[in-house]
Write an enzyme that holds these catalytic residues in place. Structure first.
Site: not given
Length: 265
Positions: A112, A147, A41
């Site tokens: 995300k 994440c 990421e």
């Protein structure tokens, strides 16, 4: 199927341009080694370098997209190119993952959904994605997550419902919560009867030491490979067909009750 997780060290003192060139070279080195290559990421800036997000943000088809598309094509690999700070010309910044085919075409982009930071950092500087993303590879269907998403099992169940058999997580996970990283990767694999490929960063982002320890977990929760704390390329061979066999031999997903229908009133 062979996968290489490139656990990049993102440290101060290296320019974004230099790191981009270095990472593209590492991807090209995976030609003939891996079918799928995964990056972490926000490796262009560092996941905790909040003050750099706006300055280094780029359009979806910007320089990182261009460099990674070419690297995927040069290597002839599927490339999950980690994520970048994306600048939407009509909206906020996003933490956006890019996936490329072996021909260098963009196969997917994932913004995300779960932003980290509570009332600061990414949570206030970036917009939230809305859409689940899967990508069909010849051997398996990949579900894409980033994440902090790893803490939200409902996202992964949604990816499985969309056909995912391999769950790929790109991360910049802090060292102080490394135990959670390993535990959650194994939990997501077991509960979804899927492979989990979780690639993190090494080094230090804005003073925050990174966990490293990228990990590959099979559908039974067995750790097939795990990196150390430093910069490393973790390569593993796995049988993508094991997902179907596991789900047939131990059909727990068929016994789901909650989440399949609206609750009774």
């Amino acid at each position: 199927m062979r996968a290489s997780l490139i656990q990049i060290a993102v440290d101060e003192g290296e320019s974004v341009e230099s790191r981009r060139e270095r990472v593209a070279s590492l991807v090209r080195e995976q030609a003939g080694v891996a079918d799928l290559v995964v990056l972490p990421e926000l490796w262009t800036t560092g996941a905790f370098a909040y003050e750099e997000f706006a300055a280094e943000a780029e359009p979806l088809d910007g320089p990182t997209h261009e460099a990674m598309a070419k690297a995927a094509s040069d290597a002839g690999v599927w490339l999950h190119a980690g994520s970048i700070p994306e600048r939407d010309p009509d909206g906020p910044l996003y933490n956006t993952s890019l996936v490329f085919s072996p021909s260098g075409e963009r196969a997917a982009a994932y913004r995300k959904i779960h932003r980290f930071g509570f009332d600061k950092g990414e949570a206030v500087l970036m917009g939230a994605g809305r859409d689940l993303v899967t990508v069909r590879l010849p051997e398996t269907t990949v579900g894409v997550a980033t994440c902090y998403d790893l803490r939200f099992p409902e996202l992964f169940r949604g990816l499985v419902d969309a056909g995912a058999e391999t769950l790929v997580v790109s991360a910049g996970w802090p060292e102080r919560r490394r135990a959670h990283w390993t535990l959650l990767a194994q939990a997501r694999a077991v509960e979804n009867q899927a492979f989990v490929l979780a690639c993190g960063t090494a080094g230090t982002h804005a003073g925050v030491p990174q966990a490293g320890h990228s990990i590959v977990v099979d559908p039974w929760g067995e750790v097939l490979a795990e990196a150390g704390p430093g910069e490393e390329i973790l390569t593993v061979e796995f049988d993508a067909a094991k997902v179907a066999r596991t789900r047939e031999q131990f059909p727990a997903l068929k016994d789901r009750v909650l989440g399949l229908e609206p609750p009774r009133r």
